[in-house]
Design a protein around this motif. Structure first.
Motif, PDB file in Angstrom:
ATOM      1  N   UNK A 160       0.826  -1.217   0.000  1.00  0.00           N
ATOM      2  CA  UNK A 160       0.000   0.000   0.000  1.00  0.00           C
ATOM      3  C   UNK A 160       0.859   1.265   0.000  1.00  0.00           C
ATOM      4  N   UNK A 161       1.977   1.207   0.724  1.00  0.00           N
ATOM      5  CA  UNK A 161       2.845   2.383   0.811  1.00  0.00           C
ATOM      6  C   UNK A 161       3.704   2.543  -0.437  1.00  0.00           C
ATOM      7  N   UNK A 162       4.125   1.412  -0.993  1.00  0.00           N
ATOM      8  CA  UNK A 162       4.967   1.444  -2.191  1.00  0.00           C
ATOM      9  C   UNK A 162       4.277   0.654  -3.304  1.00  0.00           C
ATOM     10  N   UNK A 163       3.296   1.260  -3.976  1.00  0.00           N
ATOM     11  CA  UNK A 163       2.532   0.561  -5.019  1.00  0.00           C
ATOM     12  C   UNK A 163       3.401   0.016  -6.148  1.00  0.00           C
ATOM     13  N   UNK A 164       4.625   0.537  -6.296  1.00  0.00           N
ATOM     14  CA  UNK A 164       5.519   0.087  -7.369  1.00  0.00           C
ATOM     15  C   UNK A 164       5.876  -1.382  -7.204  1.00  0.00           C
ATOM     16  N   UNK A 165       5.678  -1.938  -6.006  1.00  0.00           N
ATOM     17  CA  UNK A 165       5.967  -3.357  -5.771  1.00  0.00           C
ATOM     18  C   UNK A 165       5.126  -4.236  -6.692  1.00  0.00           C
ATOM     19  N   UNK A 166       3.878  -3.836  -6.934  1.00  0.00           N
ATOM     20  CA  UNK A 166       2.985  -4.632  -7.766  1.00  0.00           C
ATOM     21  C   UNK A 166       3.483  -4.722  -9.217  1.00  0.00           C
ATOM     22  N   UNK A 167       3.755  -3.588  -9.888  1.00  0.00           N
ATOM     23  CA  UNK A 167       4.274  -3.711 -11.262  1.00  0.00           C
ATOM     24  C   UNK A 167       5.634  -4.413 -11.330  1.00  0.00           C
ATOM     25  N   UNK A 168       6.462  -4.247 -10.293  1.00  0.00           N
ATOM     26  CA  UNK A 168       7.742  -4.964 -10.275  1.00  0.00           C
ATOM     27  C   UNK A 168       7.480  -6.472 -10.234  1.00  0.00           C
TER      28      UNK A 168
END
Length: 229
Positions: A160-168
């Motif tokens: 939730x805090x670092x949404x970039x984790x999902x596309x990575x």
């Protein structure tokens, strides 16, 4: 791939990352299944339910490793993983579909069954990343599943805090899919083994998946805004 070689640890890192990204829903399932039980029983339910889920998922992944050796199945699995990477970017959480159990063994059963049903993406992704190494499958799952389960709150907060984790995570899954596609025997016979082709195709598919996923999410957001208005 040799044991404890750089390639081994690269695959292990991919397995752990994919399990963390794909395991968010599974971690929520565990908490929801046990939420109506007394506090003193919740930890025991989580421990037993998680143990059963780990055992079933490990066996399922080991079976998948060998099934992917059947001609054509690795290619089909690669295509399915590309679709799963796209769905990861566009799917909404479905934890509201999980009912809380009122009994100890009912909660354990819910955890194991829900994890098995929701774990297809994890199983296929890990089997593909393992490249036929059972030890890597077991080691990767033993490391990553406890992190997802007992650190589920931290994992969810991090996403939730670092949404970039999902596309990575979606990019890692897509690259794993490409290694499965290009590793299929008839594909190797057709184009040979080429790191340039593999990484080129990977770059194209990752870009395509992220682009389509972003557009789908943007469209959903716009539709939700219009409905709210």
């Amino acid at each position: 791939m040799e044991l404890f070689s750089p390639e081994f640890f690269q695959a292990l890192l991919a397995i752990i990352l994919m399990d963390l990204v794909l395991g968010g829903d599974n971690a929520i399932v565990i908490g929801m299944a046990a939420r109506n039980l007394p506090k003193d029983k919740q930890k025991k339910v989580i421990f037993i339910g998680t143990g059963g889920a780990i055992l079933i998922r490990t066996l399922a992944t080991l079976v998948a490793v060998y099934l992917l050796k059947i001609p054509g199945l690795m290619f089909a699995g690669g295509l399915l993983l590309v679709w799963m990477a796209y769905k990861l970017l566009t799917d909404e959480s479905h934890d509201e579909q999980v009912e809380s159990a009122s009994s100890f063994w009912g909660a354990v059963r819910t955890i194991i069954i829900a994890d098995a049903v929701m774990g297809l993406d994890n199983v296929l992704a890990v089997a593909g990343a393992a490249h036929g190494h059972p030890i890597l499958v077991i080691f990767g799952l033993l490391v990553s599943i406890p992190i997802v389960v007992w650190g589920s709150t931290l994992v969810i907060k991090a996403i939730n805090r670092f949404p970039v984790i999902i596309p990575i995570g979606a990019a890692v899954i897509t690259h794993t899919a490409v290694t499965m596609l290009t590793g299929e025997k008839f594909v190797v016979d057709l184009i040979g083994e080429s790191a340039l082709i593999e990484w080129g195709l990977s770059a194209i598919l990752i870009t395509l998946v992220l682009y389509l996923g972003h557009n789908k999410t943007k469209k959903k957001t716009m539709e939700s805004t219009e409905d709210a208005a």
